[in-house]
Design a protein around this motif. Sequence first.
Motif, PDB file in Angstrom:
ATOM      1  N   VAL A   1    -101.728  28.109 134.105  1.00  0.00           N
ATOM      2  CA  VAL A   1    -101.215  27.987 135.460  1.00  0.00           C
ATOM      3  C   VAL A   1     -99.703  27.835 135.434  1.00  0.00           C
ATOM      4  O   VAL A   1     -99.161  26.986 134.717  1.00  0.00           O
ATOM      5  CB  VAL A   1    -101.829  26.755 136.162  1.00  0.00           C
ATOM      6  N   LEU A   2     -99.013  28.655 136.220  1.00  0.00           N
ATOM      7  CA  LEU A   2     -97.561  28.555 136.349  1.00  0.00           C
ATOM      8  C   LEU A   2     -97.227  27.830 137.649  1.00  0.00           C
ATOM      9  O   LEU A   2     -97.719  28.200 138.717  1.00  0.00           O
ATOM     10  CB  LEU A   2     -96.924  29.950 136.357  1.00  0.00           C
ATOM     11  N   ILE A   3     -96.383  26.811 137.545  1.00  0.00           N
ATOM     12  CA  ILE A   3     -95.908  26.091 138.724  1.00  0.00           C
ATOM     13  C   ILE A   3     -94.416  26.384 138.842  1.00  0.00           C
ATOM     14  O   ILE A   3     -93.612  25.929 138.035  1.00  0.00           O
ATOM     15  CB  ILE A   3     -96.145  24.567 138.615  1.00  0.00           C
ATOM     16  N   SER A   4     -94.056  27.179 139.850  1.00  0.00           N
ATOM     17  CA  SER A   4     -92.638  27.521 140.033  1.00  0.00           C
ATOM     18  C   SER A   4     -91.988  26.491 140.945  1.00  0.00           C
ATOM     19  O   SER A   4     -92.636  25.888 141.793  1.00  0.00           O
ATOM     20  CB  SER A   4     -92.503  28.919 140.643  1.00  0.00           C
TER      21      SER A   4
ATOM     22  N   ILE B   1    -100.633  34.076 132.047  1.00  0.00           N
ATOM     23  CA  ILE B   1    -100.829  33.291 133.270  1.00  0.00           C
ATOM     24  C   ILE B   1    -101.963  33.868 134.120  1.00  0.00           C
ATOM     25  O   ILE B   1    -102.075  35.073 134.304  1.00  0.00           O
ATOM     26  CB  ILE B   1     -99.521  33.237 134.095  1.00  0.00           C
ATOM     27  N   HIS B   2    -102.791  32.958 134.657  1.00  0.00           N
ATOM     28  CA  HIS B   2    -103.882  33.354 135.556  1.00  0.00           C
ATOM     29  C   HIS B   2    -103.578  33.043 137.022  1.00  0.00           C
ATOM     30  O   HIS B   2    -104.105  33.709 137.913  1.00  0.00           O
ATOM     31  CB  HIS B   2    -105.177  32.615 135.180  1.00  0.00           C
ATOM     32  N   ALA B   3    -102.779  32.014 137.264  1.00  0.00           N
ATOM     33  CA  ALA B   3    -102.519  31.577 138.636  1.00  0.00           C
ATOM     34  C   ALA B   3    -101.090  31.076 138.764  1.00  0.00           C
ATOM     35  O   ALA B   3    -100.550  30.470 137.832  1.00  0.00           O
ATOM     36  CB  ALA B   3    -103.489  30.471 139.042  1.00  0.00           C
ATOM     37  N   ILE B   4    -100.484  31.339 139.942  1.00  0.00           N
ATOM     38  CA  ILE B   4     -99.135  30.839 140.229  1.00  0.00           C
ATOM     39  C   ILE B   4     -99.180  29.988 141.485  1.00  0.00           C
ATOM     40  O   ILE B   4     -99.651  30.426 142.542  1.00  0.00           O
ATOM     41  CB  ILE B   4     -98.127  31.993 140.431  1.00  0.00           C
TER      42      ILE B   4
ATOM     43  N   ASN C   1     -93.258  39.817 147.240  1.00  0.00           N
ATOM     44  CA  ASN C   1     -93.651  40.464 145.986  1.00  0.00           C
ATOM     45  C   ASN C   1     -95.076  40.139 145.540  1.00  0.00           C
ATOM     46  O   ASN C   1     -95.502  40.585 144.474  1.00  0.00           O
ATOM     47  CB  ASN C   1     -92.671  40.053 144.880  1.00  0.00           C
ATOM     48  N   LYS C   2     -95.790  39.380 146.342  1.00  0.00           N
ATOM     49  CA  LYS C   2     -97.127  38.908 145.984  1.00  0.00           C
ATOM     50  C   LYS C   2     -98.052  40.050 145.538  1.00  0.00           C
ATOM     51  O   LYS C   2     -98.622  40.012 144.437  1.00  0.00           O
ATOM     52  CB  LYS C   2     -97.729  38.167 147.177  1.00  0.00           C
ATOM     53  N   LEU C   3     -98.217  41.053 146.374  1.00  0.00           N
ATOM     54  CA  LEU C   3     -99.164  42.130 146.075  1.00  0.00           C
ATOM     55  C   LEU C   3     -98.753  42.907 144.828  1.00  0.00           C
ATOM     56  O   LEU C   3     -99.599  43.276 144.002  1.00  0.00           O
ATOM     57  CB  LEU C   3     -99.297  43.073 147.273  1.00  0.00           C
TER      58      LEU C   3
ATOM     59  N   VAL D   1    -102.617  38.373 138.011  1.00  0.00           N
ATOM     60  CA  VAL D   1    -102.490  36.950 138.307  1.00  0.00           C
ATOM     61  C   VAL D   1    -102.760  36.699 139.790  1.00  0.00           C
ATOM     62  O   VAL D   1    -102.548  37.579 140.617  1.00  0.00           O
ATOM     63  CB  VAL D   1    -101.071  36.454 137.917  1.00  0.00           C
ATOM     64  N   LYS D   2    -103.252  35.504 140.129  1.00  0.00           N
ATOM     65  CA  LYS D   2    -103.417  35.108 141.523  1.00  0.00           C
ATOM     66  C   LYS D   2    -102.158  34.366 141.965  1.00  0.00           C
ATOM     67  O   LYS D   2    -101.787  33.346 141.365  1.00  0.00           O
ATOM     68  CB  LYS D   2    -104.619  34.181 141.697  1.00  0.00           C
ATOM     69  N   VAL D   3    -101.507  34.857 143.013  1.00  0.00           N
ATOM     70  CA  VAL D   3    -100.320  34.198 143.555  1.00  0.00           C
ATOM     71  C   VAL D   3    -100.726  33.485 144.837  1.00  0.00           C
ATOM     72  O   VAL D   3    -101.044  34.135 145.836  1.00  0.00           O
ATOM     73  CB  VAL D   3     -99.193  35.214 143.842  1.00  0.00           C
TER      74      VAL D   3
END
Length: 341
Positions: A6-9, A75-78, A92-94, A102-104
């Motif tokens: 999981v990425l946490i921006s 990464i699987h999820a942001i 830029n999600k799509l 990845v799921k944004v």
Amino acid sequence: MKKVNVLISGSGSLYGVAVIESLLRSDLPLNLVACDISARTLGLYLAHQAYIVPPAHQEELYLTSLLNIIAKENIHAIFVASSHELAFYSRNKLDIEEKTGVKVFTNLPETMNICNDKWLTVNFLKEKGFNFPVTIRYPEDQDKINEFIKAVQFPIVIKPRQGAGSQGLYIVNQYEDIHPLIANKQDIILQQYLPDDCGEFTTGICAGANGRILSGITLKRYLQEGMTMSADADDFTEITDYCKEVARVLKPYGPCNFQLRLLKGNPYIFEINPRFSSSTGMRSLLGVNEAEILIRAEILGEAIYQNKNLKCSVIRQYTDYLVPTEKIIMLQKKFNMEHKN
């Protein structure tokens, strides 16, 4: 079960730290990757991996760094925890999801616009048959001010169409105070004042694909400079159910927060924030771990059964953390080396 990466921006924000701490409480096998623009942000040192990135307004550089992190860490999820980055991820999600799988967890621009512009928020509520505070625009509706005042009576609220918290918000009690606050300004709204004799509430709704409601919790909040510093969790089922109905029509994706007050016993939403909120960590302590819920539902495909909310109060108090200076220096050096001209 394989680890979920999981990425946490924007991990150094209040929201970012809350998301990381919430996920650290989870019993899921998680690898938490944090990124931020500064080496001196706490989230980088709470997560398992850390990266410094360029500011999101430098879109090409930011996107390149982001794609590199996604590839390197699988990464699987942001989760987007910085309000300054929401617009980038929305646009830029799509494209990111298509390129990487990845799921944004953020919303598309149409939903973001409805929520970010308080005039559009009011019109959405009005058009869909929900309660809404009477509102006019300035300067577009300046000829309607007298009629508006006659209809709603003082006090009234003057605030920017965009923005969060109490910045630029004024409560006005007489005609003489209106003009100095709106003269030569653009994108202002004048809004019916909603009484606070019952307090102010924040309802967190977590939504999956196609607006599927995954969780909901309402807190009565106590504010300081627009920030929730304490909150009560109680049997606010009617308010939560009302906000769930609004969410089913709005169809947000991920965390969404509804700020409201009661008028004659009925909930009136005056602000919708399509992101994690300052009460994300509070909700997690009360048994509604929104980040974990999204991973279970949207990444792992698990059914979500929300436990009965705790009846308790949460008080926020800031805590100091020790971080080895060497870690900060090494992280900054790594970024500088990777971004040499």
